[in-house]
Design an enzyme around this catalytic site. Structure first.
Site, PDB file in Angstrom:
ATOM      1  N   ASN A   1       0.762  -1.263  -0.199  1.00  0.00           N
ATOM      2  CA  ASN A   1       0.071  -0.064   0.194  1.00  0.00           C
ATOM      3  C   ASN A   1       0.969   1.228  -0.001  1.00  0.00           C
ATOM      4  O   ASN A   1       2.088   1.308   0.268  1.00  0.00           O
ATOM      5  CB  ASN A   1      -1.122  -0.006   0.966  1.00  0.00           C
ATOM      6  CG  ASN A   1      -0.196   0.050   2.510  1.00  0.00           C
ATOM      7  OD1 ASN A   1       0.489   0.957   2.910  1.00  0.00           O
ATOM      8  ND2 ASN A   1      -0.417  -1.052   3.226  1.00  0.00           N
TER       9      ASN A   1
ATOM     10  N   ASP B   1      -4.548  -6.095   5.070  1.00  0.00           N
ATOM     11  CA  ASP B   1      -5.649  -6.830   5.690  1.00  0.00           C
ATOM     12  C   ASP B   1      -5.653  -8.302   5.241  1.00  0.00           C
ATOM     13  O   ASP B   1      -6.110  -9.195   6.013  1.00  0.00           O
ATOM     14  CB  ASP B   1      -7.017  -6.220   5.330  1.00  0.00           C
ATOM     15  CG  ASP B   1      -7.209  -4.780   6.105  1.00  0.00           C
ATOM     16  OD1 ASP B   1      -6.720  -4.851   7.233  1.00  0.00           O
ATOM     17  OD2 ASP B   1      -7.839  -3.853   5.653  1.00  0.00           O
TER      18      ASP B   1
ATOM     19  N   LYS C   1       8.982 -17.921  -9.264  1.00  0.00           N
ATOM     20  CA  LYS C   1       8.373 -16.815 -10.027  1.00  0.00           C
ATOM     21  C   LYS C   1       7.568 -17.287 -11.053  1.00  0.00           C
ATOM     22  O   LYS C   1       7.525 -18.146 -11.642  1.00  0.00           O
ATOM     23  CB  LYS C   1       9.475 -16.154 -10.691  1.00  0.00           C
ATOM     24  CG  LYS C   1       8.881 -14.910 -11.527  1.00  0.00           C
ATOM     25  CD  LYS C   1       9.841 -14.067 -12.380  1.00  0.00           C
ATOM     26  CE  LYS C   1       9.209 -13.032 -13.224  1.00  0.00           C
ATOM     27  NZ  LYS C   1       9.863 -12.646 -14.540  1.00  0.00           N
TER      28      LYS C   1
ATOM     29  N   PRO D   1      -3.765 -11.482  10.755  1.00  0.00           N
ATOM     30  CA  PRO D   1      -4.179 -11.031  12.230  1.00  0.00           C
ATOM     31  C   PRO D   1      -4.080  -9.670  12.423  1.00  0.00           C
ATOM     32  O   PRO D   1      -3.577  -8.852  11.712  1.00  0.00           O
ATOM     33  CB  PRO D   1      -3.043 -11.653  12.889  1.00  0.00           C
ATOM     34  CG  PRO D   1      -1.743 -11.896  11.952  1.00  0.00           C
ATOM     35  CD  PRO D   1      -2.389 -11.965  10.707  1.00  0.00           C
ATOM     36  N   ASP D   2      -5.127  -9.079  13.064  1.00  0.00           N
ATOM     37  CA  ASP D   2      -5.220  -7.698  13.691  1.00  0.00           C
ATOM     38  C   ASP D   2      -4.519  -7.463  14.767  1.00  0.00           C
ATOM     39  O   ASP D   2      -4.960  -7.786  15.893  1.00  0.00           O
ATOM     40  CB  ASP D   2      -6.753  -7.295  13.943  1.00  0.00           C
ATOM     41  CG  ASP D   2      -6.772  -5.947  13.912  1.00  0.00           C
ATOM     42  OD1 ASP D   2      -5.964  -5.024  14.545  1.00  0.00           O
ATOM     43  OD2 ASP D   2      -7.753  -5.372  13.516  1.00  0.00           O
ATOM     44  N   ILE D   3      -3.052  -6.913  14.572  1.00  0.00           N
ATOM     45  CA  ILE D   3      -2.221  -6.745  15.730  1.00  0.00           C
ATOM     46  C   ILE D   3      -2.568  -5.938  16.876  1.00  0.00           C
ATOM     47  O   ILE D   3      -2.586  -6.272  17.801  1.00  0.00           O
ATOM     48  CB  ILE D   3      -0.679  -6.419  15.111  1.00  0.00           C
ATOM     49  CG1 ILE D   3      -0.486  -7.227  13.751  1.00  0.00           C
ATOM     50  CG2 ILE D   3       0.064  -6.381  16.092  1.00  0.00           C
ATOM     51  CD1 ILE D   3       0.872  -6.638  13.061  1.00  0.00           C
TER      52      ILE D   3
ATOM     53  N   PHE E   1      -4.332   3.830  14.751  1.00  0.00           N
ATOM     54  CA  PHE E   1      -4.504   5.000  13.987  1.00  0.00           C
ATOM     55  C   PHE E   1      -5.661   4.130  12.970  1.00  0.00           C
ATOM     56  O   PHE E   1      -5.791   3.170  12.758  1.00  0.00           O
ATOM     57  CB  PHE E   1      -3.169   5.084  12.855  1.00  0.00           C
ATOM     58  CG  PHE E   1      -2.144   6.175  13.601  1.00  0.00           C
ATOM     59  CD1 PHE E   1      -1.642   5.767  14.734  1.00  0.00           C
ATOM     60  CD2 PHE E   1      -2.136   7.266  13.034  1.00  0.00           C
ATOM     61  CE1 PHE E   1      -0.466   6.403  15.310  1.00  0.00           C
ATOM     62  CE2 PHE E   1      -1.170   8.247  13.410  1.00  0.00           C
ATOM     63  CZ  PHE E   1      -0.567   7.901  14.598  1.00  0.00           C
TER      64      PHE E   1
ATOM     65  N   LYS F   1     -14.313   2.099  14.863  1.00  0.00           N
ATOM     66  CA  LYS F   1     -13.204   1.051  15.060  1.00  0.00           C
ATOM     67  C   LYS F   1     -12.523   1.104  16.567  1.00  0.00           C
ATOM     68  O   LYS F   1     -11.884   0.258  16.737  1.00  0.00           O
ATOM     69  CB  LYS F   1     -12.157   1.807  14.145  1.00  0.00           C
ATOM     70  CG  LYS F   1     -10.860   1.040  13.468  1.00  0.00           C
ATOM     71  CD  LYS F   1     -10.262   1.824  12.516  1.00  0.00           C
ATOM     72  CE  LYS F   1     -10.758   1.471  11.142  1.00  0.00           C
ATOM     73  NZ  LYS F   1     -10.063   1.815   9.842  1.00  0.00           N
TER      74      LYS F   1
ATOM     75  N   LYS G   1     -11.848  -2.559  18.048  1.00  0.00           N
ATOM     76  CA  LYS G   1     -10.680  -3.172  18.379  1.00  0.00           C
ATOM     77  C   LYS G   1     -10.380  -2.948  20.054  1.00  0.00           C
ATOM     78  O   LYS G   1      -9.470  -3.791  20.474  1.00  0.00           O
ATOM     79  CB  LYS G   1      -9.471  -2.144  17.599  1.00  0.00           C
ATOM     80  CG  LYS G   1      -9.782  -2.208  16.070  1.00  0.00           C
ATOM     81  CD  LYS G   1      -8.578  -2.161  15.323  1.00  0.00           C
ATOM     82  CE  LYS G   1      -8.845  -2.162  13.783  1.00  0.00           C
ATOM     83  NZ  LYS G   1      -7.638  -2.556  12.998  1.00  0.00           N
TER      84      LYS G   1
HETATM   85  N1  CTP Z   1      -3.645  -2.737  12.393  1.00  0.00           N
HETATM   86  C1  CTP Z   1      -3.283  -3.825  12.822  1.00  0.00           C
HETATM   87  N2  CTP Z   1      -3.117  -4.998  12.345  1.00  0.00           N
HETATM   88  C2  CTP Z   1      -3.992  -5.365  11.250  1.00  0.00           C
HETATM   89  C3  CTP Z   1      -4.801  -4.288  10.624  1.00  0.00           C
HETATM   90  C4  CTP Z   1      -4.762  -3.060  11.375  1.00  0.00           C
HETATM   91  O1  CTP Z   1      -2.627  -3.772  13.730  1.00  0.00           O
HETATM   92  N3  CTP Z   1      -3.941  -6.276  10.615  1.00  0.00           N
HETATM   93  C5  CTP Z   1      -4.014  -1.338  12.924  1.00  0.00           C
HETATM   94  C6  CTP Z   1      -3.246  -0.386  12.221  1.00  0.00           C
HETATM   95  O2  CTP Z   1      -1.899  -0.280  12.461  1.00  0.00           O
HETATM   96  C7  CTP Z   1      -4.053   0.754  12.693  1.00  0.00           C
HETATM   97  C8  CTP Z   1      -5.568   0.101  12.967  1.00  0.00           C
HETATM   98  O3  CTP Z   1      -5.243  -1.185  13.008  1.00  0.00           O
HETATM   99  O4  CTP Z   1      -3.638   1.374  13.732  1.00  0.00           O
HETATM  100  C9  CTP Z   1      -6.310   0.639  12.077  1.00  0.00           C
HETATM  101  O5  CTP Z   1      -6.151   0.065  10.725  1.00  0.00           O
HETATM  102  P1  CTP Z   1      -7.022   0.316   9.423  1.00  0.00           P
HETATM  103  O6  CTP Z   1      -6.421  -0.323   8.268  1.00  0.00           O
HETATM  104  O7  CTP Z   1      -7.254   1.847   9.381  1.00  0.00           O
HETATM  105  O8  CTP Z   1      -8.252  -0.544   9.562  1.00  0.00           O
HETATM  106  P2  CTP Z   1      -8.812  -1.814   9.286  1.00  0.00           P
HETATM  107  O9  CTP Z   1      -8.569  -2.881  10.414  1.00  0.00           O
HETATM  108  O10 CTP Z   1      -8.160  -1.897   8.005  1.00  0.00           O
HETATM  109  O11 CTP Z   1     -10.346  -1.565   9.264  1.00  0.00           O
HETATM  110  P3  CTP Z   1     -11.033  -1.143   7.894  1.00  0.00           P
HETATM  111  O12 CTP Z   1     -11.102  -2.523   7.112  1.00  0.00           O
HETATM  112  O13 CTP Z   1     -12.665  -0.935   8.430  1.00  0.00           O
HETATM  113  O14 CTP Z   1     -10.558   0.161   7.314  1.00  0.00           O
END
Ligand code: CTP
Length: 398
Positions: free
Chosen positions: A208, A276, A286, A304-306, A324, A338, A342
């Site tokens: 990204n 995500d 390759k 995983p959502d850290i 953030f 959010k 979270k």
């Molecule tokens: N984050 C994280 N691990 C992930 C995804 C997000 O730690 N796998 C943390 C980011 O570092 C940030 C926050 O979660 O502090 C929000 O990230 P954002 O991308 O805005 O949110 P998403 O979880 O992707 O939610 P959405 O899909 O609704 O935008």
């Protein structure tokens, strides 16, 4: 905060030298003793009289000022201080320091000192970006020199970019941190930053647009307030700040492992733009076109959502967990939801729609959402957002 600390302040020749006068006042307000050294070029911008009046000390200007004092006067002068500060640090002074030259009083003191040195560089953006300055900066960082700033903004020469000397409060905070006296002294903070790369095959990945600028600024600000910072960064466009523990990772799962390994912490700030999704059928070799004209089918699994994992852990949870939220519409509503989803304490929300120029740019306009509601901050440099947020974090942990 700086009671009875002795600071040797070398004032170089830049338009920002006038800020050194204010710096002297602020340092003395905090109880520090300032011994000023004015370079020849510095004298073109501020007068010796105003410097010595504000410092209430003799201003040293020449190598030969010292010959009528005790033998080896420059050695004593450079070592009587607790910290040597160079503000403004010009390209010329930085080059002299990096090369170890000792042709005048300032460079001789910098070569003779056995104390830590903090520089506040300032110069035109092209001089700052020049490969020679990049080389000198890298050498100085490798030599253990501390650096505060420069910030981005409009400069005296009318150009815009990096090269403006750090503001006085920022320099004072960096001095406090260098002397181990910041409000976050003894605290450990984890900061995630940058994008993650999710491999498709050994040469391709999904990523990204995050540059890592806000995360790097955050880590630098927390360091300047005295924290020990574990900086877990994906492949970012901006270099990590000096003086933090850098853990470089590539994927979201590597970032998760690095964050968990860095615990325990007093606070954790999740500034990374974590992917995500990851590709579960990533190829080990390759990928080749097979001649059929059909694109490869990539299969994804959720990463995983850290942030959520750390925010929702029981024992061992940092006291303050800050996320953030990068949004492109209805920022406040999305970010508030959010925060609840979270389970973090604060969310720093920003609008990353392309027209804002925030993602990859030097400025940010954020909304801080805490348990007490939402505050909108004016648009400012990412370094300034980080500094203010750092101070809020210090307050919350106090
Ligand atoms: N984050 C994280 N691990 C992930 C995804 C997000 O730690 N796998 C943390 C980011 O570092 C940030 C926050 O979660 O502090 C929000 O990230 P954002 O991308 O805005 O949110 P998403 O979880 O992707 O939610 P959405 O899909 O609704 O935008």
């Amino acid at each position: 905060m700086l009671a009875d600390k002795r600071i040797l302040l070398i004032i170089g020749g830049g338009i920002a030298a006038y800020k050194a006068l204010d710096l002297i006042r602020r340092l003395r307000e905090q109880g520090a003793h300032v011994t000023p050294v004015l370079t020849r070029a510095g004298e073109e911008f501020v007068t010796p009289l105003s410097v010595s009046a504000l410092a209430a000390e003799k201003v040293y200007r020449d190598l030969f000022d010292l010959t009528d004092e005790a033998e080896m006067g420059h050695i004593e002068l450079s070592r009587a201080a607790d910290l040597v500060v160079v503000a403004p640090a010009t390209a010329d002074l930085m080059a002299k320091m990096a090369a170890g030259l000792a042709g005048d009083l300032a460079s001789t003191l910098l070569l003779a000192t056995d104390k830590r040195v903090l520089i506040a560089p300032t110069m035109n953006v092209r001089m700052w970006d020049h490969p020679a300055t990049r080389r000198n900066l890298a050498q100085l960082l490798a030599d253990g020199v501390l650096v505060v700033g420069p910030g981005e903004g409009t400069m005296a020469c009318g150009e815009f970019g990096a090269g403006r000397m750090a503001e006085v409060p920022e320099i004072v905070a960096a001095i406090g941190a260098a002397l181990g006296d910041g409000p976050l002294k003894g605290r450990h903070v984890i900061v995630t930053s940058g994008p993650t790369h999710e491999p498709i095959d050994p040469v391709r990945y999904i990523a990204n647009r995050s540059s890592g600028a806000q995360g790097a600024a955050m880590a630098a600000a927390l360091r300047d307030l005295g924290a020990r910072v574990s900086f877990v960064t994906g492949p970012a466009a901006v270099p990590p700040p000096a003086g933090v523990d850098v853990v470089a990772v590539e994927t979201a799962r590597e970032m998760q492992a690095a964050v968990l390994a860095a615990l325990p912490a007093d606070a954790a700030v999740f500034a990374a733009a974590v992917a995500d999704w990851r590709v579960v059928n990533a190829a080990t070799q390759k990928m080749k076109k097979d001649g059929s004209g059909l694109p490869p089918a990539l299969e994804f699994a959720e990463n995983p959502d850290i942030l959520a994992q750390v925010a929702q852990m029981g024992a061992g949870r940092p006291r303050l967990v800050v996320g953030f939220a990068a949004e492109t519409e209805t920022v406040a509503d999305h970010a508030t939801a959010k925060r609840a989803r979270k389970g973090c304490d604060w969310i720093v929300a920003n609008d990353v729609s392309p027209e804002t120029g925030i993602m990859g740019g030097g400025e940010n306009a954020v909304m801080l959402i805490t348990g007490d509601g939402a505050e909108s901050w004016p648009r400012m440099a990412k370094g300034e957002v980080a500094r203010r947020l750092g101070l809020r974090i210090a307050d919350a942990l106090a």
